[in-house]
Design a protein around this motif. Sequence first.
Motif, PDB file in Angstrom:
ATOM      1  N   GLN A 173     -12.484   3.029  -5.439  1.00  0.00           N
ATOM      2  CA  GLN A 173     -12.978   3.931  -6.759  1.00  0.00           C
ATOM      3  C   GLN A 173     -12.281   3.386  -7.960  1.00  0.00           C
ATOM      4  O   GLN A 173     -12.988   3.497  -8.962  1.00  0.00           O
ATOM      5  CB  GLN A 173     -12.894   5.352  -6.619  1.00  0.00           C
ATOM      6  N   LEU A 174     -11.031   2.962  -8.105  1.00  0.00           N
ATOM      7  CA  LEU A 174     -10.354   2.708  -9.272  1.00  0.00           C
ATOM      8  C   LEU A 174     -10.856   1.451  -9.825  1.00  0.00           C
ATOM      9  O   LEU A 174     -10.854   1.188 -10.870  1.00  0.00           O
ATOM     10  CB  LEU A 174      -8.825   2.476  -8.954  1.00  0.00           C
ATOM     11  N   LYS A 175     -11.664   0.570  -8.547  1.00  0.00           N
ATOM     12  CA  LYS A 175     -12.434  -0.707  -9.330  1.00  0.00           C
ATOM     13  C   LYS A 175     -13.625  -0.115  -9.797  1.00  0.00           C
ATOM     14  O   LYS A 175     -14.380  -0.966 -10.162  1.00  0.00           O
ATOM     15  CB  LYS A 175     -12.548  -1.607  -8.178  1.00  0.00           C
ATOM     16  N   LEU A 189       0.861  -1.324   0.086  1.00  0.00           N
ATOM     17  CA  LEU A 189       0.014  -0.149  -0.022  1.00  0.00           C
ATOM     18  C   LEU A 189       0.945   1.350   0.033  1.00  0.00           C
ATOM     19  O   LEU A 189       2.085   1.301   0.226  1.00  0.00           O
ATOM     20  CB  LEU A 189      -0.718   0.145   1.240  1.00  0.00           C
ATOM     21  N   TYR A 190       0.366   2.404  -0.377  1.00  0.00           N
ATOM     22  CA  TYR A 190       0.925   3.579  -0.354  1.00  0.00           C
ATOM     23  C   TYR A 190       1.386   4.098   1.171  1.00  0.00           C
ATOM     24  O   TYR A 190       0.388   4.089   2.044  1.00  0.00           O
ATOM     25  CB  TYR A 190       0.388   4.636  -0.722  1.00  0.00           C
ATOM     26  N   TYR A 245      -9.532   5.215  -2.384  1.00  0.00           N
ATOM     27  CA  TYR A 245      -9.127   5.323  -3.706  1.00  0.00           C
ATOM     28  C   TYR A 245      -8.920   4.156  -4.521  1.00  0.00           C
ATOM     29  O   TYR A 245      -9.393   3.909  -5.771  1.00  0.00           O
ATOM     30  CB  TYR A 245      -7.814   5.781  -3.508  1.00  0.00           C
ATOM     31  N   LEU A 246      -8.702   3.260  -4.049  1.00  0.00           N
ATOM     32  CA  LEU A 246      -8.474   1.711  -4.746  1.00  0.00           C
ATOM     33  C   LEU A 246      -9.764   1.037  -5.016  1.00  0.00           C
ATOM     34  O   LEU A 246      -9.967   0.707  -6.043  1.00  0.00           O
ATOM     35  CB  LEU A 246      -7.627   0.893  -3.716  1.00  0.00           C
ATOM     36  N   LYS A 254     -17.978   6.682  -4.810  1.00  0.00           N
ATOM     37  CA  LYS A 254     -17.379   7.172  -3.599  1.00  0.00           C
ATOM     38  C   LYS A 254     -18.280   6.710  -2.307  1.00  0.00           C
ATOM     39  O   LYS A 254     -17.673   6.055  -1.332  1.00  0.00           O
ATOM     40  CB  LYS A 254     -17.297   8.431  -3.306  1.00  0.00           C
ATOM     41  N   GLU A 272      -8.527   6.412   3.503  1.00  0.00           N
ATOM     42  CA  GLU A 272      -8.526   7.322   2.262  1.00  0.00           C
ATOM     43  C   GLU A 272      -7.677   6.434   1.064  1.00  0.00           C
ATOM     44  O   GLU A 272      -8.366   6.374  -0.115  1.00  0.00           O
ATOM     45  CB  GLU A 272      -7.570   8.488   2.257  1.00  0.00           C
ATOM     46  N   GLN A 273      -7.108   5.448   1.232  1.00  0.00           N
ATOM     47  CA  GLN A 273      -6.208   4.623   0.414  1.00  0.00           C
ATOM     48  C   GLN A 273      -7.317   3.666  -0.109  1.00  0.00           C
ATOM     49  O   GLN A 273      -7.325   3.366  -1.384  1.00  0.00           O
ATOM     50  CB  GLN A 273      -5.116   3.955   1.012  1.00  0.00           C
TER      51      GLN A 273
END
Lengths: 446, 311
Positions: B100-102, B85-86, B97-98, B106, B93-94
Amino acid sequence: MNKLGLIIKREYLAKVRNKSFVVMTFLSPILMVGMVVLIAYLTKINDNERQVVGVLNESDFFTHDFVGEEGTSYLHFSNISLETAKDSAASMGYIGLLHIPENSDLEELALQSFFYTKETPSTAIIDKIEGVFNDRLRLNRLQELGVSVQDFATMEKRFELKTATFGGQKNLKGINEIKAFIGGGFGYLIMMFIIIYGGFVMRSVIEEKTSRIIEVIISSVKPFHLMLGKIIGTSLAGVTQFAIWIVSASLLLLVTFSIFNIDPSALNATANLTNGMTGDIAPQVPTIDKTMQLYAQELFDIPWVMLISFFVIYFVLGYLIYSSIYAAIGAAVDSETDTQQFIFPIILPLMLAIYVGFFSVFSNPHGPIAVGFSLFPLTSPIVMLMRLPGGIGEGGVPIWQVFTSIILLIITFVAIVWLAAKIYRVGILMYGKKPTYKELWKWLKY
Amino acid sequence: MNNILVTKGVTKQYGEHLALNKVSLEIPKNSIYGLLGPNGAGKTTLIRIINQITFPDSGEVYFDGEPLKAEHISSIGYLPEERGLYKKMKVGEQALYLAQLKGLSKSDAKSRLKYWFERLEIGDWWNKKVQELSKGMAQKVQFIVTVLHEPKLLIFDEPFSGFDPINANIIKDEILTLKEKGASIIFSTHRMESVEELCEYIALIHQSEKILDGKLSDIKKAYKNNTFQIGLELVQDEVFIEEISSKFDVSFLKYNKDDKQLDFKVHLPSGDSKEMLAYLSSKANINRFVEIIPSANEIFIKNVQDKGGHE
């Protein structure tokens, strides 16, 4: 596209929220202003410290020649012996004593004159004194040849070549240098931005590799989108930083100028003083003002809107090309220490562009070297911007050159991004070893 | 269509190295499918092809009956072996983000994350930075992100590495629950005990080729060799031991004189145990009579060694 937006947003926020970014952003202008203030302050101190030279003049010459000037003043002794004069000059902290003995023959007198100093004197002060002697000797020699004082003054008038374009536009001496310098400023800005923010892109790619998040992400988005999002997000952070700098730096400069009561226009005032020795100062002042006005007019005439639009075009294309190379490098390696061998070939054209720009474009903005480098895609963003302040079209950069360089830049941009994306796509999933150039070449074919 | 995923002759070459050679698989819906093989066999390449991270040089992949295409990404959840992970981002938050990328919205992602964070008892990590988490904690977050968008196909590459036994169990139960809810699961590992526990189907990949696949129980049946483990309490004296040794193909014989306990293995060529049982029951009390079924581990090792070349 929606995913690209998400990536850009994350990259932007990750950069902007970073502590070092915040510190750099707010500390740099303070440091910059601090430097300016320091330089202004030091210059002031330097100016205040005057060198005093004692003069013991026993002759009839040079009675009015050694007068005080910038940084140096002369104190005349009279009716005392040389030894007393030396002692008093030393005791009063003068840097030296100039002794001009009594002699009716100027040539002999010059040879007999002596400069006594506490320490080895600076060449600047020697030059000053020698200059006074030489001027006087020359006048004397010419007079002996029968040249009158008026004739001498006439002879001393300097000629200045007037120049103009074929179209009849008046040229000003040095204006090309000033224009190139403005363009150079833009070019330099592009180079710094590419090196700093390209580095950020590269480190961000390496971070994704080392933290092993990369495979999680590219199972959701295309590697190309991730690369593009990263480049755009990081550059937006850069633009934010530059905007903050420009605004806060100019605000701070204004504040400091008003506090220290420095008049910015006074910075040019020293130019007037160089004419001090030629005698009749008064009539010359309007001419200088007029010239300054012409320069101001010329600067005002620089097509700023055109220049800034082209700055944006060249900046965007140049930055995209270089930062995708940086992204590819980041993808190819495992740690930042492995990047050196790949970074050097990128920095090289940038440095070349800056040096070629400053040496070649300044002296001849339309010479073959300047034209060549302003067409070559890896150097054109910088070199072309140095040429552009001279205008486009007649008297400036031919339109075809501008178009050719932009088209070449676009073609290169597409090609480089395509190649970088290929290396990126393979590299981000490769761990463990530092690739060679040969392997990178192979990756292009996967 | 009964298969969630079908590959036909998938081949992938990296320069000189052949990573996958004509691999054909059929992964049934709503099953747990074990993708086994030694390191470097080509499992990860195959999984990356399924995730469209890389593309095959030749061969086809079908997802739920259709040729694999970009839209299918939102129907697949992938937990890679190399996962992270970042470090400087906050956990919540992370994860958002991941998710939403899928393709999740939100608000949708947020409510689902709340549910999963509660379920795995990590609700109070939301505002922590990833670098403050232990490896096992980060793995839980990664697991949630993988399953959050309720994909039809889940791919877990070594899902239990980095977990302590308790958390590994929690994750194992979650995987079984997901299967019950209808998901199909590909499970890549070389930890055979978890294969035994979880997988209904397996495929064995070795040196870029599929060397074995099918239902685990069928494979086991095919690999058994009619050997039985027998435990007896003798009534008669030791003469019986000699008799049994001469009559049958006996091995690993062990006799405890004090409690008259005899243990041995026997190989029956016909596979018919009735005759043996009848004979034994007339001579002794039978404590144990078990057919020896090879473990997945044994099948794995046998196949890999037979093919050779495992370094």
